[in-house]
Design an enzyme around this catalytic site. Structure first.
Site, PDB file in Angstrom:
ATOM      1  N   GLU A 192       8.978  -2.643  51.148  1.00  0.00           N
ATOM      2  CA  GLU A 192      10.006  -2.902  50.131  1.00  0.00           C
ATOM      3  C   GLU A 192      11.087  -1.858  50.357  1.00  0.00           C
ATOM      4  O   GLU A 192      10.925  -0.703  49.957  1.00  0.00           O
ATOM      5  CB  GLU A 192       9.409  -2.760  48.719  1.00  0.00           C
ATOM      6  CG  GLU A 192       8.281  -3.733  48.406  1.00  0.00           C
ATOM      7  CD  GLU A 192       8.786  -5.126  48.077  1.00  0.00           C
ATOM      8  OE1 GLU A 192       9.999  -5.292  47.848  1.00  0.00           O
ATOM      9  OE2 GLU A 192       7.967  -6.055  48.063  1.00  0.00           O
ATOM     10  N   CYS A 244      17.039  -0.042  43.369  1.00  0.00           N
ATOM     11  CA  CYS A 244      17.170  -0.706  44.675  1.00  0.00           C
ATOM     12  C   CYS A 244      17.901  -2.040  44.568  1.00  0.00           C
ATOM     13  O   CYS A 244      18.530  -2.467  45.527  1.00  0.00           O
ATOM     14  CB  CYS A 244      15.798  -0.908  45.301  1.00  0.00           C
ATOM     15  SG  CYS A 244      14.664  -1.777  44.219  1.00  0.00           S
TER      16      CYS A 244
HETATM   17  P1  NAD Z   1      11.097   8.819  48.637  1.00  0.00           P
HETATM   18  O1  NAD Z   1      11.878   9.869  49.349  1.00  0.00           O
HETATM   19  O2  NAD Z   1      10.426   9.163  47.368  1.00  0.00           O
HETATM   20  O3  NAD Z   1      10.048   8.237  49.679  1.00  0.00           O
HETATM   21  C1  NAD Z   1       9.181   7.194  49.350  1.00  0.00           C
HETATM   22  C2  NAD Z   1       7.765   7.619  49.665  1.00  0.00           C
HETATM   23  O4  NAD Z   1       7.655   7.859  51.069  1.00  0.00           O
HETATM   24  C3  NAD Z   1       7.330   8.910  48.975  1.00  0.00           C
HETATM   25  O5  NAD Z   1       6.058   8.717  48.418  1.00  0.00           O
HETATM   26  C4  NAD Z   1       7.366   9.917  50.087  1.00  0.00           C
HETATM   27  O6  NAD Z   1       6.405  10.957  49.919  1.00  0.00           O
HETATM   28  C5  NAD Z   1       7.015   9.086  51.285  1.00  0.00           C
HETATM   29  N1  NAD Z   1       7.486   9.697  52.525  1.00  0.00           N
HETATM   30  C6  NAD Z   1       8.596  10.460  52.697  1.00  0.00           C
HETATM   31  N2  NAD Z   1       8.698  10.855  53.984  1.00  0.00           N
HETATM   32  C7  NAD Z   1       7.638  10.322  54.624  1.00  0.00           C
HETATM   33  C8  NAD Z   1       7.168  10.368  55.959  1.00  0.00           C
HETATM   34  N3  NAD Z   1       7.839  11.040  56.912  1.00  0.00           N
HETATM   35  N4  NAD Z   1       6.044   9.693  56.270  1.00  0.00           N
HETATM   36  C9  NAD Z   1       5.392   8.997  55.331  1.00  0.00           C
HETATM   37  N5  NAD Z   1       5.779   8.914  54.043  1.00  0.00           N
HETATM   38  C10 NAD Z   1       6.868   9.580  53.696  1.00  0.00           C
HETATM   39  O7  NAD Z   1      11.986   7.596  48.308  1.00  0.00           O
HETATM   40  P2  NAD Z   1      13.276   7.105  49.001  1.00  0.00           P
HETATM   41  O8  NAD Z   1      12.967   6.631  50.356  1.00  0.00           O
HETATM   42  O9  NAD Z   1      14.392   8.068  48.800  1.00  0.00           O
HETATM   43  O10 NAD Z   1      13.498   5.872  47.996  1.00  0.00           O
HETATM   44  C11 NAD Z   1      14.704   5.353  47.795  1.00  0.00           C
HETATM   45  C12 NAD Z   1      14.832   4.109  48.641  1.00  0.00           C
HETATM   46  O11 NAD Z   1      13.842   3.195  48.250  1.00  0.00           O
HETATM   47  C13 NAD Z   1      16.142   3.424  48.470  1.00  0.00           C
HETATM   48  O12 NAD Z   1      16.633   3.042  49.726  1.00  0.00           O
HETATM   49  C14 NAD Z   1      15.791   2.201  47.652  1.00  0.00           C
HETATM   50  O13 NAD Z   1      16.644   1.105  47.854  1.00  0.00           O
HETATM   51  C15 NAD Z   1      14.414   1.926  48.111  1.00  0.00           C
HETATM   52  N6  NAD Z   1      13.702   1.176  47.097  1.00  0.00           N
HETATM   53  C16 NAD Z   1      13.315  -0.089  47.374  1.00  0.00           C
HETATM   54  C17 NAD Z   1      12.676  -0.832  46.396  1.00  0.00           C
HETATM   55  C18 NAD Z   1      12.218  -2.217  46.658  1.00  0.00           C
HETATM   56  O14 NAD Z   1      11.502  -2.751  45.831  1.00  0.00           O
HETATM   57  N7  NAD Z   1      12.588  -2.838  47.765  1.00  0.00           N
HETATM   58  C19 NAD Z   1      12.441  -0.266  45.145  1.00  0.00           C
HETATM   59  C20 NAD Z   1      12.858   1.035  44.919  1.00  0.00           C
HETATM   60  C21 NAD Z   1      13.481   1.755  45.905  1.00  0.00           C
END
Ligand code: NAD
Length: 468
Positions: free
Chosen positions: A220, A254
């Site tokens: 997602e 998102c």
């Molecule tokens: P985040 O930085 O919290 O990362 C998400 C998760 O990935 C966390 O649990 C984090 O610990 C883990 N993570 C980070 N680096 C990692 C690595 N190198 N290896 C494995 N896991 C790792 O969140 P984010 O990415 O900043 O979230 C925001 C993004 O999420 C936006 O782009 C948003 O559009 C997207 N999003 C999508 C949806 C959807 O339903 N499609 C919903 C909400 C957010």
């Protein structure tokens, strides 16, 4: 006023965690409908009996108001869990399928079975909803689950870690808190399903790690959701709905509108109506309890960079210490500026005029497929865009609210991810649909295809094969 909260300290990840939890599934512990219902009941109680704790955690992490927490975090999970609780007995049943005449007598059916152990990695922006809504599907499917909340929403992560063991079966359900290193350590293990919500960069890391073990994944991913406001739109209604959708969680959603393309003849009217809607919904965002904060100062810095992509029409104020960015309208933005091509994830709304709906549709077909596309206009325009553009979801004169419709698949396409959930789909995602064919031992109708194939057999087979 919000404060930066330190991440919960993370104990090292047990390298045998997945294997340990898989035993809860292979032993049959998680299979019964009673276990599944008990977990879903536990999830509901964990939310309802601790509502004020969840409110406080989300206020600390994101400055969310209690009302916003109820509507956008708790209500959706409760609805999913209650619906799954009521339906799981039916969902678990094997479904009969018609077997072809050539195989008769025979009975064919599809039996859903638990996949095993699911890893659910959640982001910070809806740290409760996006962690628990997938978990509902996994528990209904009879899977064991490891939750990995985001370290950037530490208060919510800590509360999950504290409450989950008190309400759910500790032999099959765990929370592992920590940062990217912890997530990486988890990804080294073999899971039976990985459900990841977050940005595209980490999505690729997750997909690569999953490939190592041939683990099915749902990704997602990011939004960058465009809006089209057509000359045929009710511009005032469009403006009010866009502003509401954009300012939820201070733009850190998102499926929030990322940028607005407006039909050139209604550009000025839209700008005026957006200003009016902002003044109506957020007359004093600085002090409003209904207006959130950026999750961190570094995220704020990234959002603030986007202010340079155009001319500020309204807003633009920033208080870095308070993690505050004012609701902002941006004009004079180039069509290929980062504010338009990338996901801003903040309360800045660029408005870009285009010559016509055809120009908008053509542009959309060239660009990566978004998580949602929203269009405001009359029926003809909306019909055309619905059929000729591709996106995870399509909102007709509405934005964001499709997430509340349980029967609609929630997920992306192309660059915005793959795999969709909510309602029955969540159960299906976390289940294996096992094909079962049962054939009585007598009469031996299969003898027809056992060699040697005589002329008589050949004739019957030919008739069966060519039968229309
Ligand atoms: P985040 O930085 O919290 O990362 C998400 C998760 O990935 C966390 O649990 C984090 O610990 C883990 N993570 C980070 N680096 C990692 C690595 N190198 N290896 C494995 N896991 C790792 O969140 P984010 O990415 O900043 O979230 C925001 C993004 O999420 C936006 O782009 C948003 O559009 C997207 N999003 C999508 C949806 C959807 O339903 N499609 C919903 C909400 C957010």
């Amino acid at each position: 006023m919000t404060t930066e909260v330190t991440a919960p300290s993370a104990p090292p990840v047990s390298p045998t965690l997945a294997a340990e939890l898989r035993r809860a599934v292979t032993s049959g512990r998680t299979r019964s409908v009673a276990w599944r219902r008990a977990q879903l009941d536990g999830l509901v109680r964990m939310l309802t009996q601790n509502l004020s704790l969840w409110e406080r955690a989300l206020a600390a992490d994101l400055g969310k108001s209690a009302d916003e927490t109820h509507v956008t975090e708790v209500a959706l999970v409760l609805d999913e869990a209650r619906h799954a609780r009521a339906s799981v007995g039916r969902w678990m049943r094997a479904r009969p399928v018609v077997a072809p005449l050539a195989l008769q007598p025979a009975v064919a059916r599809v039996r859903p079975e638990p996949l095993g152990v699911a890893l659910v990695i959640a982001p910070w922006n809806y740290p409760l909803q996006l962690q628990l809504a997938p978990v509902v599907g996994a528990l209904a499917a009879g899977d064991a689950v490891v939750m990995k909340p985001s370290e950037l929403a530490p208060a919510t992560a800590r509360l999950l870690a504290e409450l989950v063991p008190a309400y759910l079966d500790d032999r099959a359900v765990r929370v592992v808190t920590g940062d990217a290193d912890v997530a990486s350590a988890l990804l080294e293990q073999r899971w039976d399903h990985i459900f990841y919500t977050g940005g595209e960069r980490v999505g690729r890391i997750v997909a690569r790690a999953a490939a190592e073990h041939l683990t099915p994944t749902v990704l997602e991913l990011g939004g960058a959701c465009p809006v089209w406001v057509d000359r045929t739109a009710d511009v005032a209604v469009a403006a009010r709905r866009i502003v509401w959708a954009k300012l939820l969680n201070a733009g850190q959603t998102c499926i929030a509108p990322n940028h607005v393309f407006v039909d050139a003849p209604v550009r000025q009217r839209l700008e005026a109506e957006l200003r009016a809607a902002l003044a109506e919904q957020q007359p004093d965002p600085r002090t409003s309890a209904d207006y959130g904060r950026m999750v961190s100062k570094s995220h704020l810095d990234r959002v603030v960079e986007r202010l340079g992509d155009g001319t500020v029409v309204v807003g633009g104020e920033v208080d870095r210490d308070a993690r505050y960015v004012a609701p902002t309208l941006l004009a004079d933005v180039a069509i290929d500026a980062p504010a338009v091509t990338e996901e801003t994830f903040g309360p800045i709304l660029p408005i870009v005029p285009l010559a016509s709906v055809e120009a908008f549709a053509a542009l959309q077909r060239e660009r990566p497929k978004p998580l949602a596309l929203y269009a405001f206009g009359d029926r003809g325009v909306l019909d055309r865009l619905e059929r000729t553009t591709s996106s995870g979801a399509f909102g007709r004169n509405v934005a964001v609210a499709h997430v509340m419709v349980r029967g609609l698949p929630f997920g992306g396409v192309g660059a915005s991810g793959h795999g969709a959930y909510h309602g029955r789909r969540s159960f299906d995602l976390f289940s294996h649909a096992k094909a079962v064919l049962a054939k009585p031992t007598r009469p031996e109708t299969l003898a027809l295809v056992f060699p040697p194939i005589t002329e008589a057999k050949r004739e019957v087979i030919r008739r069966l094969v060519l039968r229309r």
